[in-house]
Structures are given as structure tokens and as C-alpha cells.
Design a protein around this motif. Sequence first.
Motif, PDB file in Angstrom:
ATOM      1  N   PHE A 105       0.836  -1.207   0.000  1.00  0.00           N
ATOM      2  CA  PHE A 105       0.000   0.000   0.000  1.00  0.00           C
ATOM      3  C   PHE A 105       0.871   1.257   0.000  1.00  0.00           C
ATOM      4  CE2 PHE A 105      -3.839  -2.263   2.216  1.00  0.00           C
ATOM      5  CZ  PHE A 105      -4.213  -2.826   1.005  1.00  0.00           C
ATOM      6  N   ARG A 121       1.034   4.268  -2.799  1.00  0.00           N
ATOM      7  CA  ARG A 121       0.837   5.695  -2.501  1.00  0.00           C
ATOM      8  C   ARG A 121       2.032   6.520  -2.968  1.00  0.00           C
ATOM      9  NH1 ARG A 121      -0.694   3.449   2.300  1.00  0.00           N
ATOM     10  NH2 ARG A 121       1.040   4.398   3.451  1.00  0.00           N
ATOM     11  N   ILE A 172      -2.847  -3.108  -6.478  1.00  0.00           N
ATOM     12  CA  ILE A 172      -3.247  -2.223  -5.399  1.00  0.00           C
ATOM     13  C   ILE A 172      -4.003  -1.058  -6.026  1.00  0.00           C
ATOM     14  CG2 ILE A 172      -2.491  -0.794  -3.461  1.00  0.00           C
ATOM     15  CD1 ILE A 172      -1.817  -3.863  -3.219  1.00  0.00           C
ATOM     16  N   THR A 195      -6.003   2.472  -5.379  1.00  0.00           N
ATOM     17  CA  THR A 195      -6.071   3.567  -4.414  1.00  0.00           C
ATOM     18  C   THR A 195      -7.055   4.618  -4.878  1.00  0.00           C
ATOM     19  OG1 THR A 195      -3.737   3.212  -3.867  1.00  0.00           O
ATOM     20  CG2 THR A 195      -4.711   5.308  -3.176  1.00  0.00           C
ATOM     21  N   GLN A 255      -7.655   1.945   0.059  1.00  0.00           N
ATOM     22  CA  GLN A 255      -6.817   1.089  -0.774  1.00  0.00           C
ATOM     23  C   GLN A 255      -7.304  -0.338  -0.700  1.00  0.00           C
ATOM     24  OE1 GLN A 255      -2.862   2.651   0.847  1.00  0.00           O
ATOM     25  NE2 GLN A 255      -2.454   2.475  -1.358  1.00  0.00           N
TER      26      GLN A 255
END
Length: 153
Positions: free
Chosen positions: A43, A47, A90, A92, A106
Motif C-alpha cells: 500500500f 501511494r 493495489i 487507491t 486502498q
Amino acid sequence: MTLRPTPPDGLIDGTRHLYAVRVYYEDTDLSQVAYHANYLRWFERARSDLLRRLDIDQRAAVESGEGAYAVADLSIRYLRPARLDDDIVIETHCTQLRAASCRMHQRALRGDELLAEADLRVGFVAPDGRPRRQPRAWQEAFKSLLSSEEEPQ
């Protein structure tokens, strides 16, 4: 000409950022299931890549003494195990934007299967650790990830 690999790169698709990871042996325990802390790493990488995609230079901000993002609050839910050699995406979303922080959601997905999801708040902080307004250009960049019903505050 010498070929050179490049680091993984995510992409922005509408109001979501997508970042691919693979489960390697080092990510797993003896049963070849991904260790729970690796989701936090994945995660975080997503980001960080999202900031790069938004042309937010967090290194320059730190080096100039402007500040940096820090996770202020995090809740994670594990639903299914990731296993050795799984390809994970992932995803987001920015769910709320404020002057000094941003809330995000997420998800770790193996195909259409949801493995884990997290809700978090990242705050922009000065070098002394106190909250600080995000640079205006950065706020504008994050606005591009908010859906129409999610208004910045």
C-alpha cells in the motif's frame, strides 16, 4: 544499445490509481502465504507511486524543509491470503481532501478477488512534526482523484 529494466510503474485510471505487485518468496511465511505486514508495504509503494504520477516531488519537499506526508490513521481488513507468485493490483482512491490531509481507501486485488482493504488518513507535516497545509499545487493534483460526490474541504 544496452537494455535496462525500469522500476515498476503504476497508472491513473479516472479517479483511481493502480499499482501492480507480485508476491515473492521473501514476502511469505513457511506456508507460502504473504505475511500480513507486506500489505502495508504494498500500500505504501502504491501511494508513493501515486505521488509520482501526480508530479508531487516529496523528496524535494523534504530536502527543502517544506514537509512530508505521514500516515496519521490506518485501519486494515484482511479477507483472503495472497500466496507465492500471485499478481496483485493495489487500487487507491482519494476519498476526502482537506487543507493538511487526505483520506484514502486502498484495496489489494487478485483479479476480481478482494484480498485486503485499508482506510487511512495521511497528513502533511512540517519538519517539526506539526500539521501543515499541503502545497496548493498538490491539493489541486489530489482533486483530480476525487469523484464528483466527494468535495474537498
